[in-house]
Design a protein around this motif. Structure first.
Motif, short mmCIF file in Angstrom:
data_model
loop_
_atom_site.label_atom_id
_atom_site.label_comp_id
_atom_site.label_asym_id
_atom_site.label_seq_id
_atom_site.Cartn_x
_atom_site.Cartn_y
_atom_site.Cartn_z
N ARG A 261 23.56 -18.23 18.35
CA ARG A 261 23.30 -18.59 19.75
C ARG A 261 21.93 -19.22 19.94
N ALA A 262 20.89 -18.62 19.37
CA ALA A 262 19.54 -19.14 19.60
C ALA A 262 19.39 -20.55 19.05
N VAL A 263 19.98 -20.82 17.89
CA VAL A 263 19.90 -22.16 17.30
C VAL A 263 20.73 -23.13 18.12
N ALA A 264 21.89 -22.67 18.61
CA ALA A 264 22.74 -23.53 19.44
C ALA A 264 22.01 -23.97 20.70
N ILE A 265 21.27 -23.06 21.31
CA ILE A 265 20.52 -23.40 22.52
C ILE A 265 19.43 -24.41 22.19
N ARG A 266 18.69 -24.17 21.14
CA ARG A 266 17.60 -25.08 20.78
C ARG A 266 18.12 -26.46 20.41
N LEU A 267 19.24 -26.50 19.67
CA LEU A 267 19.80 -27.79 19.29
C LEU A 267 20.27 -28.55 20.53
N THR A 268 20.86 -27.85 21.48
CA THR A 268 21.31 -28.49 22.71
C THR A 268 20.12 -29.09 23.46
N GLN A 269 19.02 -28.37 23.50
CA GLN A 269 17.81 -28.91 24.14
C GLN A 269 17.35 -30.19 23.45
N ARG A 270 17.33 -30.17 22.12
CA ARG A 270 16.88 -31.35 21.38
C ARG A 270 17.88 -32.50 21.53
#
Length: 347
Positions: A261-270
């Protein structure tokens, strides 16, 4: 496995069962009574499947019942117990029947070193590049493949490819000289279905992938079309390591299945930083409604991070300011894959 030696995993996406275990292992101890009970249930399920193969029961009937029973067992068992059941299933004699299926065998053996590689997708896409792999299988293997390639999750995977192609085409209709970015592009088979690409309506279509074999395949098969694949990883995107410019459409088709989840959120931001005003980001995830999860995690050694529509919306809400974008979450036709869309407001 020689091909896999060229691939250096960035470990941001959990694309091997080993990485999944590394990031999800807990200190929980399995309840001994539950473990004993579930081991006995698993043994019965697997023995019935083996007996079916030995008695000549139609392969589709065997695998259909097996997948349903494994799905039920996975749902009934605690996560820590289920993890202990997986190797027991893989070591059972019935696996020798199941791995005659080219789809199951390729997933379990991982010739490219990780789960869900682009060649595996070609197998369930029924792409001509996989014809030899299927043809070289045993008669029983082809019978099992006739079932596994038409399972709801496989059908959803083919629909996902169609949705990607239609989304690219819609972008080209909306924007002149549209620019498109595919993150974790694999073999980019959706490009073969795109009328916009065939009609030379795209300015560029960039594919990013950390597997050099996938990058080479795209650049070979789509040479001269305006498509270019380049080496790149989730870690690279998170670090803003690539000078890519911005795009009218950015999408990630199968990547989120492996993102915590945390990586998915960060990737979505990028990813949204790469979207032009008025453009959109599309991402897909196998849903928690699939019923092949138990079979995939055992005999295919292919664990996925499954999500519901609320999980997709949670990723979106955590990643963006809703004042600057419109969002949508929807399921594919058989609800085995769920999609998230973020449309950035025009400037």
């Amino acid at each position: 496995m020689a091909q896999a030696s060229h691939l250096k995993l960035d470990e941001q996406s959990l694309i091997t069962s080993q990485l999944v275990k590394k990031h999800t292992t807990t200190s929980d101890v399995a309840d001994s009574t539950e473990l004993k009970e579930k081991v006995a249930q698993l043994a019965l399920v697997l023995d019935l499947a083996r007996q079916g193969f030995e008695s000549g029961t139609p392969a589709a009937d065997i695998v259909d019942r097996l997948a349903a029973r494994l799905h039920d067992l996975r749902n009934q068992a605690s996560p820590v117990v289920w993890q202990q059941l997986i190797p027991l299933a893989q070591e059972h004699p019935v696996s020798e029947f199941l791995k005659q299926d080219p789809f199951t065998r390729w997933s379990f053996d991982k010739p490219r070193g990780y789960s869900g590689d682009a060649s595996l997708l070609d197998i369930y896409y029924k792409h001509p590049s996989a014809d030899e792999i299927v043809a070289s299988s045993t008669e029983l293997g082809r019978e099992i493949y006739a079932y596994t390639s038409e399972a709801a999750s496989s059908v959803a995977g083919r629909e996902r490819r169609d949705i990607l192609a239609r989304t690219v085409d819609a972008t080209a209709e909306r924007v002149e000289n549209a620019e498109v970015l595919a993150i974790a592009c694999g073999h980019l088979r959706e490009a073969e279905l795109s009328t916009a690409l065939a009609g030379k309506k795209l300015k560029r279509w960039i594919g990013l992938d950390q597997d050099p074999i996938s990058v080479g395949t795209v650049n070979r098969d789509l040479a001269g079309t305006g498509v270019e694949a380049i080496d790149g990883s989730v870690k690279g995107i998170l670090r803003r390591s690539y000078s890519l410019g911005t795009f009218d459409l950015v999408y990630a088709s199968g990547l989120y299945d492996y993102l915590p989840r945390a990586v998915a959120i960060r990737l979505t931001q990028r990813a949204m930083e790469l979207v032009k005003p008025g453009g959109e980001f599309l991402f897909a995830n196998f849903s928690d409604e699939i019923t092949t999860d138990g079979y995939m995690e055992t005999f295919m050694d292919w664990p996925l991070i499954l999500r519901a529509d609320k999980d997709m919306q949670d990723i979106i809400d955590r990643a963006i300011d809703r004042n600057h974008a419109d969002t949508e979450v929807f399921y594919g036709s058989n609800r085995n894959i769920v999609y998230g869309v973020i449309r950035k407001h025009p400037a």
